[in-house]
Scaffold this motif. Structure first.
Motif, PDB file in Angstrom:
ATOM      1  N   ARG A 140       5.473  32.391 -48.124  1.00  0.00           N
ATOM      2  CA  ARG A 140       5.785  32.412 -49.551  1.00  0.00           C
ATOM      3  C   ARG A 140       6.624  31.242 -50.075  1.00  0.00           C
ATOM      4  NH1 ARG A 140       6.548  38.452 -51.526  1.00  0.00           N
ATOM      5  NH2 ARG A 140       4.634  38.156 -52.683  1.00  0.00           N
ATOM      6  N   LEU A 141       7.329  30.529 -49.216  1.00  0.00           N
ATOM      7  CA  LEU A 141       8.187  29.443 -49.708  1.00  0.00           C
ATOM      8  C   LEU A 141       7.442  28.125 -49.950  1.00  0.00           C
ATOM      9  CD1 LEU A 141      11.104  29.048 -50.577  1.00  0.00           C
ATOM     10  CD2 LEU A 141      11.623  28.275 -48.261  1.00  0.00           C
ATOM     11  N   PRO A 142       6.393  27.806 -49.195  1.00  0.00           N
ATOM     12  CA  PRO A 142       5.722  26.524 -49.456  1.00  0.00           C
ATOM     13  C   PRO A 142       5.253  26.396 -50.903  1.00  0.00           C
ATOM     14  CG  PRO A 142       4.999  27.410 -47.364  1.00  0.00           C
ATOM     15  CD  PRO A 142       5.808  28.498 -48.040  1.00  0.00           C
ATOM     16  N   GLY A 143       5.330  25.163 -51.376  1.00  0.00           N
ATOM     17  CA  GLY A 143       4.963  24.879 -52.754  1.00  0.00           C
ATOM     18  C   GLY A 143       6.071  24.105 -53.435  1.00  0.00           C
ATOM     19  N   THR A 144       5.933  23.934 -54.733  1.00  0.00           N
ATOM     20  CA  THR A 144       6.916  23.182 -55.517  1.00  0.00           C
ATOM     21  C   THR A 144       7.677  24.140 -56.417  1.00  0.00           C
ATOM     22  OG1 THR A 144       5.487  21.234 -55.458  1.00  0.00           O
ATOM     23  CG2 THR A 144       7.227  21.258 -57.120  1.00  0.00           C
ATOM     24  N   TRP A 145       8.980  23.950 -56.456  1.00  0.00           N
ATOM     25  CA  TRP A 145       9.894  24.812 -57.197  1.00  0.00           C
ATOM     26  C   TRP A 145      10.760  23.968 -58.116  1.00  0.00           C
ATOM     27  CZ3 TRP A 145      10.144  30.135 -56.021  1.00  0.00           C
ATOM     28  CH2 TRP A 145       9.418  30.536 -54.892  1.00  0.00           C
ATOM     29  N   SER A 146      11.015  24.449 -59.315  1.00  0.00           N
ATOM     30  CA  SER A 146      11.942  23.820 -60.253  1.00  0.00           C
ATOM     31  C   SER A 146      13.266  24.567 -60.212  1.00  0.00           C
ATOM     32  CB  SER A 146      11.385  23.884 -61.680  1.00  0.00           C
ATOM     33  OG  SER A 146      10.175  23.174 -61.773  1.00  0.00           O
ATOM     34  N   VAL A 147      14.361  23.837 -60.355  1.00  0.00           N
ATOM     35  CA  VAL A 147      15.679  24.464 -60.399  1.00  0.00           C
ATOM     36  C   VAL A 147      15.922  24.948 -61.826  1.00  0.00           C
ATOM     37  CG1 VAL A 147      18.160  24.156 -60.056  1.00  0.00           C
ATOM     38  CG2 VAL A 147      16.531  23.023 -58.512  1.00  0.00           C
ATOM     39  N   ALA A 148      16.034  26.270 -61.977  1.00  0.00           N
ATOM     40  CA  ALA A 148      16.256  26.869 -63.295  1.00  0.00           C
ATOM     41  C   ALA A 148      17.737  26.986 -63.624  1.00  0.00           C
ATOM     42  CB  ALA A 148      15.605  28.249 -63.368  1.00  0.00           C
ATOM     43  N   ALA A 149      18.537  27.261 -62.592  1.00  0.00           N
ATOM     44  CA  ALA A 149      19.978  27.428 -62.789  1.00  0.00           C
ATOM     45  C   ALA A 149      20.681  27.001 -61.515  1.00  0.00           C
ATOM     46  CB  ALA A 149      20.317  28.880 -63.122  1.00  0.00           C
ATOM     47  N   THR A 150      21.919  26.563 -61.670  1.00  0.00           N
ATOM     48  CA  THR A 150      22.651  26.060 -60.514  1.00  0.00           C
ATOM     49  C   THR A 150      24.146  26.048 -60.789  1.00  0.00           C
ATOM     50  OG1 THR A 150      22.768  24.222 -58.924  1.00  0.00           O
ATOM     51  CG2 THR A 150      22.507  23.636 -61.256  1.00  0.00           C
TER      52      THR A 150
END
Length: 156
Positions: free
Chosen positions: A13-23
C-alpha cells in the motif's frame, strides 16, 4: 499492533507518490521548500526496502530532489541518503492511515540533522476531500494525539 505496521501491508500500500498535506517538520515550514512529495518504489529483495524520492520546489520555483532508500527494521524504516547524503540517516514509521490507505501519517524520529516531526501525506491523485477534518475526527486511527494534531501546519 495495527496492520498498518505489517510489512506485507506496507509493501502493498505505500508504493506510489504522496503529497504532504500537513506537517510540523521545519524543513517544509521554513519558506524555502514548497509542494513536497514523496515517491516510494519497492526494491526487490529478502527484506522490505523502498527507493525513496523526495521532491519539492524552491522558493525560486526550481525543482529539487533528494534520493534515498528506506529499509524496514522492526516497525520503523531507516532512511539513508544517496550521493552526498549517504552518511545521513533518519528513522520514520507509518503510525496510521485511513481504510483506503489514501491518507497516512508518518512520524520521524529526531536525527543528528533534524528534530522529530510528523507529516500527514495524501496519495497523489486520490479523491480525498476534507483531509484535515478526516484526520481531526480520527486521530487515534491516524496514530496522533490532539497535541500532535494542533502542532500541524496545513499546506493544502
Amino acid at each position: 499492533m495495527s496492520e498498518v505496521f505489517d510489512a506485507a501491508v506496507l509493501a502493498a500500500r505505500l508504493p506510489g507518490t504522496w503529497s504532504v498535506a500537513a506537517t510540523n517538520f521545519p524543513m517544509w515550514l521554513d519558506g524555502r521548500r514548497h509542494n513536497p512529495e514523496f515517491a516510494y518504489e519497492t526494491i526487490d529483495g529478502d527484506e522490505l526496502m523502498f527507493a525513496d524520492t523526495v521532491s519539492y520546489t524552491t522558493a525560486d520555483g526550481e525543482p529539487k530532489t533528494i534520493l534515498g532508500t528506506d529499509r524496514l527494521r522492526g516497525d520503523e524504516f531507516v532512511w539513508r541518503g544517496q550521493g552526498l547524503l549517504k552518511l545521513v540517516k533518519s528513522r520514520w514509521q507509518v503510525v496510521g492511515a485511513d481504510d483506503a490507505f489514501d491518507i497516512a501519517v508518518i512520524r520521524f524520529s529526531r536525527s543528528r540533522l533534524s528534530p522529530a516531526g510528523i507529516d500527514v501525506i495524501v496519495r497523489k491523485n486520490a479523491d480525498v476531500p476534507a483531509v484535515r477534518s478526516t484526520v481531526a475526527h480520527a486521530t487515534d486511527q491516524f496514530g496522533i494525539s490532539a497535541e500532535d494534531f494542533a502542532s500541524l501546519t496545513w499546506l493544502f
